[in-house]
Design a protein around this motif. Sequence first.
Motif, PDB file in Angstrom:
ATOM      1  N   GLN A 263       2.930-110.268  53.441  1.00  0.00           N
ATOM      2  CA  GLN A 263       2.153-109.096  53.818  1.00  0.00           C
ATOM      3  C   GLN A 263       2.111-108.099  52.662  1.00  0.00           C
ATOM      4  O   GLN A 263       2.847-108.202  51.688  1.00  0.00           O
ATOM      5  N   GLY A 264       1.224-107.097  52.803  1.00  0.00           N
ATOM      6  CA  GLY A 264       1.011-106.125  51.740  1.00  0.00           C
ATOM      7  C   GLY A 264       2.244-105.300  51.415  1.00  0.00           C
ATOM      8  O   GLY A 264       3.233-105.276  52.159  1.00  0.00           O
ATOM      9  N   VAL A 265       2.162-104.597  50.313  1.00  0.00           N
ATOM     10  CA  VAL A 265       3.291-103.821  49.803  1.00  0.00           C
ATOM     11  C   VAL A 265       3.519-102.593  50.693  1.00  0.00           C
ATOM     12  O   VAL A 265       2.590-101.825  50.946  1.00  0.00           O
ATOM     13  N   PRO A 266       4.756-102.355  51.161  1.00  0.00           N
ATOM     14  CA  PRO A 266       5.030-101.159  51.958  1.00  0.00           C
ATOM     15  C   PRO A 266       4.848 -99.885  51.125  1.00  0.00           C
ATOM     16  O   PRO A 266       5.186 -99.846  49.935  1.00  0.00           O
ATOM     17  N   VAL A 267       4.324 -98.841  51.759  1.00  0.00           N
ATOM     18  CA  VAL A 267       4.133 -97.560  51.079  1.00  0.00           C
ATOM     19  C   VAL A 267       4.244 -96.433  52.097  1.00  0.00           C
ATOM     20  O   VAL A 267       3.923 -96.626  53.279  1.00  0.00           O
ATOM     21  N   CYS A 268       4.705 -95.281  51.659  1.00  0.00           N
ATOM     22  CA  CYS A 268       4.674 -94.070  52.471  1.00  0.00           C
ATOM     23  C   CYS A 268       3.849 -93.025  51.726  1.00  0.00           C
ATOM     24  O   CYS A 268       3.988 -92.850  50.506  1.00  0.00           O
ATOM     25  N   ILE A 269       2.979 -92.335  52.476  1.00  0.00           N
ATOM     26  CA  ILE A 269       1.972 -91.448  51.891  1.00  0.00           C
ATOM     27  C   ILE A 269       2.168 -90.041  52.423  1.00  0.00           C
ATOM     28  O   ILE A 269       2.292 -89.840  53.636  1.00  0.00           O
ATOM     29  N   THR A 270       2.205 -89.064  51.530  1.00  0.00           N
ATOM     30  CA  THR A 270       2.284 -87.664  51.935  1.00  0.00           C
ATOM     31  C   THR A 270       1.035 -86.925  51.472  1.00  0.00           C
ATOM     32  O   THR A 270       0.400 -87.300  50.474  1.00  0.00           O
ATOM     33  N   VAL A 271       0.688 -85.866  52.202  1.00  0.00           N
ATOM     34  CA  VAL A 271      -0.445 -85.010  51.865  1.00  0.00           C
ATOM     35  C   VAL A 271       0.089 -83.608  51.627  1.00  0.00           C
ATOM     36  O   VAL A 271       0.725 -83.015  52.512  1.00  0.00           O
ATOM     37  N   ASN A 272      -0.120 -83.114  50.426  1.00  0.00           N
ATOM     38  CA  ASN A 272       0.374 -81.796  50.025  1.00  0.00           C
ATOM     39  C   ASN A 272       1.875 -81.642  50.264  1.00  0.00           C
ATOM     40  O   ASN A 272       2.360 -80.567  50.617  1.00  0.00           O
ATOM     41  N   GLY A 273       2.603 -82.739  50.083  1.00  0.00           N
ATOM     42  CA  GLY A 273       4.056 -82.699  50.143  1.00  0.00           C
ATOM     43  C   GLY A 273       4.650 -82.603  51.531  1.00  0.00           C
ATOM     44  O   GLY A 273       5.871 -82.441  51.671  1.00  0.00           O
ATOM     45  N   ARG A 274       3.823 -82.730  52.568  1.00  0.00           N
ATOM     46  CA  ARG A 274       4.350 -82.588  53.931  1.00  0.00           C
ATOM     47  C   ARG A 274       5.140 -83.826  54.341  1.00  0.00           C
ATOM     48  O   ARG A 274       4.604 -84.935  54.389  1.00  0.00           O
ATOM     49  N   ALA A 275       6.415 -83.626  54.627  1.00  0.00           N
ATOM     50  CA  ALA A 275       7.275 -84.722  55.087  1.00  0.00           C
ATOM     51  C   ALA A 275       7.104 -84.888  56.597  1.00  0.00           C
ATOM     52  O   ALA A 275       6.730 -83.944  57.292  1.00  0.00           O
ATOM     53  N   PRO A 276       7.397 -86.074  57.141  1.00  0.00           N
ATOM     54  CA  PRO A 276       7.948 -87.244  56.469  1.00  0.00           C
ATOM     55  C   PRO A 276       6.887 -88.169  55.858  1.00  0.00           C
ATOM     56  O   PRO A 276       7.226 -89.171  55.245  1.00  0.00           O
ATOM     57  N   GLY A 277       5.634 -87.884  56.051  1.00  0.00           N
ATOM     58  CA  GLY A 277       4.596 -88.774  55.529  1.00  0.00           C
ATOM     59  C   GLY A 277       4.264 -89.880  56.514  1.00  0.00           C
ATOM     60  O   GLY A 277       4.896 -90.044  57.557  1.00  0.00           O
ATOM     61  N   ALA A 278       3.245 -90.657  56.178  1.00  0.00           N
ATOM     62  CA  ALA A 278       2.790 -91.770  57.017  1.00  0.00           C
ATOM     63  C   ALA A 278       3.010 -93.060  56.254  1.00  0.00           C
ATOM     64  O   ALA A 278       2.616 -93.175  55.090  1.00  0.00           O
ATOM     65  N   CYS A 279       3.645 -94.036  56.899  1.00  0.00           N
ATOM     66  CA  CYS A 279       4.014 -95.276  56.206  1.00  0.00           C
ATOM     67  C   CYS A 279       3.156 -96.444  56.692  1.00  0.00           C
ATOM     68  O   CYS A 279       2.908 -96.590  57.888  1.00  0.00           O
ATOM     69  N   GLY A 280       2.728 -97.266  55.756  1.00  0.00           N
ATOM     70  CA  GLY A 280       1.905 -98.423  56.072  1.00  0.00           C
ATOM     71  C   GLY A 280       1.946 -99.423  54.931  1.00  0.00           C
ATOM     72  O   GLY A 280       3.006 -99.746  54.414  1.00  0.00           O
ATOM     73  N   ARG A 281       0.771 -99.899  54.501  1.00  0.00           N
ATOM     74  CA  ARG A 281       0.678-100.913  53.457  1.00  0.00           C
ATOM     75  C   ARG A 281      -0.200-100.417  52.318  1.00  0.00           C
ATOM     76  O   ARG A 281      -1.109 -99.605  52.514  1.00  0.00           O
ATOM     77  N   ALA A 282       0.066-100.968  51.115  1.00  0.00           N
ATOM     78  CA  ALA A 282      -0.714-100.625  49.926  1.00  0.00           C
ATOM     79  C   ALA A 282      -1.310-101.877  49.319  1.00  0.00           C
ATOM     80  O   ALA A 282      -0.758-102.971  49.437  1.00  0.00           O
ATOM     81  N   LEU A 283      -2.430-101.702  48.641  1.00  0.00           N
ATOM     82  CA  LEU A 283      -3.101-102.759  47.899  1.00  0.00           C
ATOM     83  C   LEU A 283      -3.440-102.222  46.518  1.00  0.00           C
ATOM     84  O   LEU A 283      -4.147-101.219  46.396  1.00  0.00           O
ATOM     85  N   VAL A 284      -2.915-102.873  45.482  1.00  0.00           N
ATOM     86  CA  VAL A 284      -3.318-102.559  44.107  1.00  0.00           C
ATOM     87  C   VAL A 284      -4.498-103.466  43.785  1.00  0.00           C
ATOM     88  O   VAL A 284      -4.351-104.670  43.642  1.00  0.00           O
ATOM     89  N   ASP A 285      -5.678-102.867  43.663  1.00  0.00           N
ATOM     90  CA  ASP A 285      -6.934-103.626  43.650  1.00  0.00           C
ATOM     91  C   ASP A 285      -7.657-103.428  42.329  1.00  0.00           C
ATOM     92  O   ASP A 285      -8.189-102.348  42.054  1.00  0.00           O
TER      93      ASP A 285
END
Length: 387
Positions: A263-285
């Motif tokens: 499966q795809g690479v795990p990643v956690c994403i934040t917007v303007n530094g707001r924790a805890p962020g949203a975690c899902g998958r990443a694709l380097v394309d």
Amino acid sequence: MMSNGEEHRLPVAPSKAKRSARARPAALAIGLAALSLAPHPAGAGERPRYDGFHQGTFLSFLNAPQDGAEMTRLNAPEDGAEMTHSPRLGLSFGGEVRPVQMDTGSTGIVVSASRIPGFDSLPSRPGRLTYSSSGRIMIGRWVTLPVTLVGRNEASVTTAPIPVLAVTRIDCTDGARNCTPATMPEHVAMMGVGFGREGDAQSQSTPETNPLLNLAPDGRSPARRGYVVTREGVHVGLTGANTRGDIRFVKLDPHPDIPGEWQGVPVCITVNGRAPGACGRALVDTGVSVMYLTLPREAVSGAVATDDDGRSQLLPGTRLGFSFPGQGAEPAAAYDIVVGDTSPLSPDKVTLNTRRPEPFVNTGLRFLDGFDVLYDADGGYFGFRRK
């Protein structure tokens, strides 16, 4: 994936041209200042070792610059410049070598049927693949044959016989961004080398269609299936030599339904530094220069506006943070971008989707301005090596 899947004729020796104003060493230094790595490899005890493997070939991209040449619109970057266009290699079915785009956002070779010698007489089965970014549906027949990949450095590798999608028709999805229906198209040339893409309208694109994972054995030494993608080219087959340096590894999750797939690479994403962020998958394309971002509405609250077509878009100046969890407390890699910025890792554009449930980011090809990336198909690892 994420490109239009069309062939472009490229010169093997690009001429000099004025360097893009966007590609300056100072800008690169600023962009990398926003990029961070864990101080120690996460899960060092589980770090894969490649010293016992010696089958590896470096294929330089056809659109990589010659020594001393400046970057042109068709060139991969020289040192200090940015990567702005998808990489290409040479592809042959036993005859003429012609350019093909190397795409880490899809899986399988997809070419015009007319490009395959004797296509009409080869055994085949129905096939299709959808490129989600453009909305193109490639329809044709899977034929099985060996292929040869050639780099600008004249190095080459040949695969065992693998399925290749010979395209006889292009249809378009509803709401396609960039698609024109066609019958017997002549300019389709895409080589997908990604993994875990079956869920993105690519159900037939399983690992046996990936040319970089199905090389013809040389009969001399054990091989480790995988690759390392850099801005200059791709190392096919993992060895002790081409995995040197400070690579930080992420252990991938096995695909629940497809043996040998990850499966795809795990990643956690934040917007303007707001924790805890949203975690899902990443694709380097490597197939696109834009970023495709999926986040829940609450994650982007206060950071979006509605465009003239009623679609949500991130406000300029919004800071996006991406953290790739390692096997310990520290991330394997992390970096930030600012929407609308022109730093080297920033995409041309960020396309936001707030309707799908699972967070996701397609980083686009400019991720390679900050990292080399490694995929280990046998061990189930993804690696980051900072520039």
